[in-house]
Design an enzyme around this catalytic site. Structure first.
Site, mmCIF file in Angstrom:
data_model
loop_
_atom_site.group_PDB
_atom_site.id
_atom_site.type_symbol
_atom_site.label_atom_id
_atom_site.label_comp_id
_atom_site.label_asym_id
_atom_site.label_seq_id
_atom_site.Cartn_x
_atom_site.Cartn_y
_atom_site.Cartn_z
ATOM 1 N N LYS A 138 60.775 40.025 57.741
ATOM 2 C CA LYS A 138 60.048 38.918 58.387
ATOM 3 C C LYS A 138 59.359 39.391 59.657
ATOM 4 O O LYS A 138 58.219 38.991 59.949
ATOM 5 C CB LYS A 138 61.001 37.757 58.696
ATOM 6 N N LYS A 140 56.173 34.056 69.970
ATOM 7 C CA LYS A 140 57.631 34.256 69.957
ATOM 8 C C LYS A 140 58.020 35.316 68.920
ATOM 9 O O LYS A 140 58.829 36.218 69.205
ATOM 10 C CB LYS A 140 58.327 32.923 69.616
#
Lengths: 293, 293
Positions: A176, A244
């Site tokens: 990811k 983020k």
């Protein structure tokens, strides 16, 4: 016959992603025990016949399989390891599946705690956004033991069109991180290219059209390139979330003593976009930082 | 019936790209007048029934439609505007099609000269590499008047699977610059992501597999990502060519007073790759700069 008939699944985190995922599990016949910080979406779920639990621990006490889909690493740590967290109710048959984007090191720590308490752990973060969550066509990257991922597979296949068992615990989150690095950098690439085209007097819509099918083609050119051309930056994925995720990938790289110069630059560009007040726009709004008048 | 039966086409530049393109025009029934700096490939073409011309000017004297497919801007300037160049033989019915990657400003200058001499000009650079050139599946980005592009279209369709008329003269090259910026930056993105994955202990091949179908998916992840995973860097597109195209895009940006920070960084990474002696490898070898042991 529905694929999950009779199966009890706990679901924690009913946000932009979690809510449609939960609805898809419900449609597939699962019996759902849900928990969420804010109440209105819980009421929507109980109105559809799901059961509300007051805490994450209560979810894990009522369901052997628990999916966690919360917004960031601190939230995942709180839901799994915090007060009234899942760990308080993990038993020998427990399977915890974290589908959010959680830091690799935190994932390995949380997994060790769950496995230490006799349970199983799978990290199964996703790509595909709210559109993929709603359609049940997410791309799912799983890390964990063969047994644990095998046990999670039937319900993951309800949520996604593609499921890859990448490797051991944490490797789903590594994939990811790689995914988010590519997404951020490809958005930056398409933004610089389309901004250059506009400055040089060409029509960015025609240029985007011309690149389709060639080596420059990508899901990002298709979807986010169209957003840049039309100037419609309703999210999709927010710039703050992209920032983020890039910071998290850079933290991982730092732990490994690995330099990612293009990712660093891309994060700085997102910092500027957010400083300009555009953090809640889609991440494709990055073109605003590059193509000022 | 072959689509170009009876049509006379001049073709200048029989390199890695030009040679297979010329062969495809021949297969489609065109009568070809060819010219190339070095001789062996010319002999191969005459053995297939094509006619050799001693200079670019002689090509233009024998063929109203002339395709130029040479390696860079100075070469295109020499072939079109230099001694014994095309311009010496441009007449009212001439159509010059530059399919190489030529600077936008030089393209506009050369086009003005051709048009000033009574001819027509189309810039029609391509994406798709030698594989696309051989298969006749190039992505072609055309700039020029509607009439000129319309006249070029039948033969461009023999060479490519996709033809987009981007805009006026030079806009095809603007699209190609955008294309090369995206290709270089996406290679950089996939390289940083797969290098991160390997450092973090995951299998880059599995990670690449996991990202397919998600937002991180692209032609580059598919093809160049596979080259990075396997370590097979036979070109495809050379690192030196990628670096030249990035420098050309940055020159264009500078002329426009436009800053492209990610493209600048990417060009610096290619500089390092070339300084390390890897300029003749495929551009996907960029991962070597990032992922040193």
């Amino acid at each position: 016959m529905k694929s999950l008939d009779g199966k009890t699944i706990g679901f924690i985190g009913l946000g932009l992603m979690g809510r449609p995922m939960c609805l898809n599990l419900n449609k597939a016949g699962a019996r759902l025990i849900v928990h969420n910080r804010s109440r209105p979406v819980v009421d929507e779920m109980t109105a559809k016949g799901m059961t509300a639990a007051a805490t994450s621990s209560a979810v894990a006490a009522a369901a052997k399989t628990v999916i966690v889909m919360v917004s960031d690493t601190p939230a995942a740590e709180a839901v799994i390891g915090g007060t009234d967290g899942i760990l308080g109710a993990v038993g020998p048959d427990s399977l915890v599946i974290d589908m959010g984007t959680t830091a690799v090191s935190a994932t390995r720590r949380l997994a060790a705690a769950v496995i230490g308490a006799g349970g199983q752990f799978v990290d199964a973060p996703v790509s595909g956004g709210t559109v993929g969550a709603e359609a049940g066509t997410l791309t799912i990257m799983a890390g964990g033991s063969k047994e644990a991922v095998g046990r999670a597979a039937p319900l993951l296949k309800v949520l996604g069109a593609s499921l890859t068992h990448v490797g051991g615990v944490g490797d789903g989150q590594v994939a990811k991180a790689a995914n988010q690095v590519i997404v951020g950098l490809v958005i930056g690439a398409v933004a610089e290219a389309l901004a250059l085209a506009r400055r040089a007097g060409a029509d960015p819509a025609k240029v985007r059209q011309a690149l389709k099918g060639g080596f420059a083609d990508s899901r990002i050119l298709e979807l986010h390139g169209q957003r840049m051309v039309s100037g419609d930056f309703r999210p999709g994925g927010k710039a703050t979330t992209q920032r983020k995720d890039l910071a998290q990938a850079l933290d991982l790289a730092r732990e490994l003593g690995f330099d990612m110069p293009a990712t660093r630059l891309n994060r700085e560009l997102y910092d500027r976009l957010i400083a300009d007040g555009f953090g809640d726009l889609d991440h494709s709004a990055l073109i605003k930082v590059l193509d000022r008048e």
